[in-house]
Design an enzyme around this catalytic site. Sequence first.
Site, short mmCIF file in Angstrom:
data_model
loop_
_atom_site.label_atom_id
_atom_site.label_comp_id
_atom_site.label_asym_id
_atom_site.label_seq_id
_atom_site.Cartn_x
_atom_site.Cartn_y
_atom_site.Cartn_z
CG HIS A 38 -5.85 1.97 5.18
ND1 HIS A 38 -5.38 2.95 6.02
CD2 HIS A 38 -4.82 1.08 5.04
CE1 HIS A 38 -4.14 2.67 6.37
NE2 HIS A 38 -3.78 1.53 5.78
N GLY A 63 2.97 -0.85 4.30
CA GLY A 63 3.02 0.55 3.91
C GLY A 63 4.46 0.98 3.66
N GLY A 64 5.04 1.65 4.64
CA GLY A 64 6.36 2.26 4.49
C GLY A 64 7.43 1.39 3.85
CD GLU A 99 -3.30 -2.28 7.30
OE1 GLU A 99 -2.16 -2.47 6.87
OE2 GLU A 99 -3.96 -1.27 7.02
N GLY A 124 2.56 2.57 10.90
CA GLY A 124 3.51 3.67 10.76
C GLY A 124 4.17 4.07 12.06
CD GLU A 168 -2.92 5.63 6.62
OE1 GLU A 168 -2.91 5.66 5.38
OE2 GLU A 168 -2.02 5.09 7.30
CG ASN A 214 -1.73 1.25 1.37
OD1 ASN A 214 -1.77 2.06 0.44
ND2 ASN A 214 -2.39 1.42 2.51
CD1 TRP A 215 3.92 1.29 -2.55
CD2 TRP A 215 3.87 2.26 -4.58
NE1 TRP A 215 4.83 0.64 -3.35
CE2 TRP A 215 4.82 1.21 -4.60
CE3 TRP A 215 3.65 2.99 -5.74
CZ2 TRP A 215 5.56 0.90 -5.74
CZ3 TRP A 215 4.39 2.69 -6.88
CH2 TRP A 215 5.34 1.65 -6.87
CE LYS A 216 -0.16 3.31 4.76
NZ LYS A 216 -0.04 3.43 6.22
CB SER A 268 5.29 -1.40 12.20
OG SER A 268 4.93 -0.05 12.43
P1 13P Z 1 3.10 0.68 7.68
O1 13P Z 1 3.61 -0.61 7.11
O2 13P Z 1 3.82 1.88 7.18
O3 13P Z 1 2.98 0.59 9.17
O4 13P Z 1 1.58 0.85 7.14
C1 13P Z 1 0.72 -0.22 7.25
C2 13P Z 1 -0.50 0.07 6.47
O5 13P Z 1 -1.29 0.93 6.81
C3 13P Z 1 -0.70 -0.68 5.22
O6 13P Z 1 -1.98 -0.51 4.72
#
Ligand code: 13P
Length: 249
Positions: free
Chosen positions: A96, A234-235, A168, A174, A98, A9-11, A213
Amino acid sequence: MLKPILAANWKMHHGPTEARAFFRDFLAHTPRVTGRTVVFFPPAITLRAVQEALQDRPEFLTGVQHVHDQASGAFTGEISAGMARDAGARMALVGHSERRTLFGETDEATGRKCEMLLRAGVIPMLCVGERLEEREQGMTEQVVLRQLEAGLAPLDAAQAATVLIAYEPVWAIGTGRTATPEDATTVHGAIRRWLRERVGEKAATMAILYGGSVNRGNAKLLLAAPDVDGLLVGGASLDPSNWTAIVNA
Ligand code: 13P
């Protein structure tokens, strides 16, 4: 779909130019991937560039991070499930944390989105997870199962069984604070028991991914945990070298 499922997930990172640079590096260091499913969720505006970069690597799938719950209309800035399918998306994230906390996505909206996506031929990946204070109050299962129930509400059992689930925990996203493999197994087990009531036998083959994470150091252990069928990252998915390591974990 082959398990495990490794999802990036590149956000709001990597426009088309950065995506092309990412894939020059990632593809050069990642020989053909077999026995697992790898999917990229770039920003919608980057989807085309990702698909072009992956045209000789059909083992990689693409999806979108968000769709609206209506088919069309005066919703400036939004995209529909049908448009996502037309643009080649095979999957879409729904709910998600967010989207829920920053953009007001409700439990009910996640259900409508899953329904619209399945109607359009796109597989929803329904994200659920508790906030830190909810975990501290012992409400993890209650919150996660409520989100699950709402997200699958409009679907019959056969449709619900095709949805991918991503657990999640919000406190792990994050933050560098990962759930332990045991934490993940506990919640995934509760999700699977609930799914068995909801969809029957097929619950055993549904995919439940963990996210929060994940990095190249913990991916293998998390993937080895019972009831963990994949990772939503994500990251660590933004960097070609980290993502290559996770894809091969
Ligand atoms: P991180 O891996 O950056 O914690 O993000 C997780 C996430 O929200 C994937 O959808």
